[in-house]
Write a protein that holds these residues in place. Structure first.
Motif, PDB file in Angstrom:
ATOM      1  N   ILE A 198      41.425  45.615  11.427  1.00 46.83           N
ATOM      2  CA  ILE A 198      41.272  44.573  10.412  1.00 46.83           C
ATOM      3  C   ILE A 198      42.080  43.382  10.911  1.00 46.83           C
ATOM      4  N   TYR A 199      41.413  42.276  11.121  1.00 47.93           N
ATOM      5  CA  TYR A 199      42.078  41.093  11.648  1.00 47.93           C
ATOM      6  C   TYR A 199      42.629  40.252  10.502  1.00 47.93           C
ATOM      7  N   VAL A 200      43.850  39.746  10.703  1.00 50.83           N
ATOM      8  CA  VAL A 200      44.565  38.987   9.684  1.00 50.83           C
ATOM      9  C   VAL A 200      44.863  37.602  10.246  1.00 50.83           C
ATOM     10  N   HIS A 201      44.567  36.584   9.488  1.00 53.53           N
ATOM     11  CA  HIS A 201      44.715  35.207   9.943  1.00 53.53           C
ATOM     12  C   HIS A 201      46.093  34.928  10.539  1.00 53.53           C
ATOM     13  N   ASP A 202      47.145  35.366   9.896  1.00 54.16           N
ATOM     14  CA  ASP A 202      48.510  35.068  10.355  1.00 54.16           C
ATOM     15  C   ASP A 202      48.849  35.720  11.688  1.00 54.16           C
ATOM     16  N   ARG A 203      48.117  36.758  12.050  1.00 55.99           N
ATOM     17  CA  ARG A 203      48.407  37.483  13.292  1.00 55.99           C
ATOM     18  C   ARG A 203      47.206  37.504  14.236  1.00 55.99           C
ATOM     19  N   LEU A 220      44.082  39.429  18.791  1.00 54.35           N
ATOM     20  CA  LEU A 220      43.056  39.225  19.816  1.00 54.35           C
ATOM     21  C   LEU A 220      43.602  39.563  21.202  1.00 54.35           C
ATOM     22  N   ASN A 221      44.846  39.193  21.454  1.00 49.29           N
ATOM     23  CA  ASN A 221      45.464  39.546  22.738  1.00 49.29           C
ATOM     24  C   ASN A 221      45.590  41.059  22.888  1.00 49.29           C
ATOM     25  N   LEU A 222      46.052  41.732  21.846  1.00 47.02           N
ATOM     26  CA  LEU A 222      46.213  43.191  21.907  1.00 47.02           C
ATOM     27  C   LEU A 222      44.874  43.895  22.070  1.00 47.02           C
ATOM     28  N   ALA A 223      43.847  43.418  21.363  1.00 49.41           N
ATOM     29  CA  ALA A 223      42.514  44.014  21.492  1.00 49.41           C
ATOM     30  C   ALA A 223      41.991  43.841  22.921  1.00 49.41           C
ATOM     31  N   SER A 224      42.236  42.683  23.517  1.00 49.90           N
ATOM     32  CA  SER A 224      41.797  42.423  24.891  1.00 49.90           C
ATOM     33  C   SER A 224      42.542  43.307  25.879  1.00 49.90           C
TER      34      SER A 224
END
Length: 130
Positions: A32-37, A42-46
């Motif tokens: 679940i993606y959160v605007h503040d993070r 995105l970096n961690l997912a990559s």
């Protein structure tokens, strides 16, 4: 530009590694993606996606770099869309020896790995199985 007001005007290649269709060629879950993070996520997912799916294999006559098939589908998201551009972009999310081997190969130091020092960039087959 897009006819949709919510569409992105500039592509962010990391989105290719963050979202998935649930097939075996993707990570087993979508966070679940959160605007503040969002940047960190995105970096961690990559990092997770590419560290698991990119291979750098020294061979007798050079190096074979294998990238996920999704990188071929969306190659134009990565700089000029050439395989070398895609591989270089992906190197930003690799760690350790894998990152070092990939960068050495792309920077012309590939001769350390074989007689010709050639670099071959391939794309993994995509597994649609869910």
């Amino acid at each position: 530009t897009s006819r949709y007001s919510f569409a992105l005007n500039i592509s962010d290649p990391r989105i290719n590694f963050a979202l998935n269709c649930g097939s075996l060629s993707n990570p087993p879950s979508v966070p679940i993606y959160v605007h503040d993070r969002l940047e960190q996520q995105l970096n961690l997912a990559s990092i997770y996606y590419l560290q698991e799916s990119v291979t750098v294999s020294p061979q007798k006559k050079g190096v074979v770099i294998t990238l996920p098939h999704i990188c071929m589908w969306y190659a134009n998201d990565f700089n000029r869309g050439r395989p070398v551009d895609v591989a270089r972009y992906c190197s930003n999310f690799l760690t350790g020896e894998k990152q070092q081997l990939l960068l050495l190969s792309l920077d012309g130091a590939g001769s350390k790995f074989g007689e010709t020092g050639s670099v071959s960039i391939k794309f993994e087959n995509y597994n649609w199985t869910c």
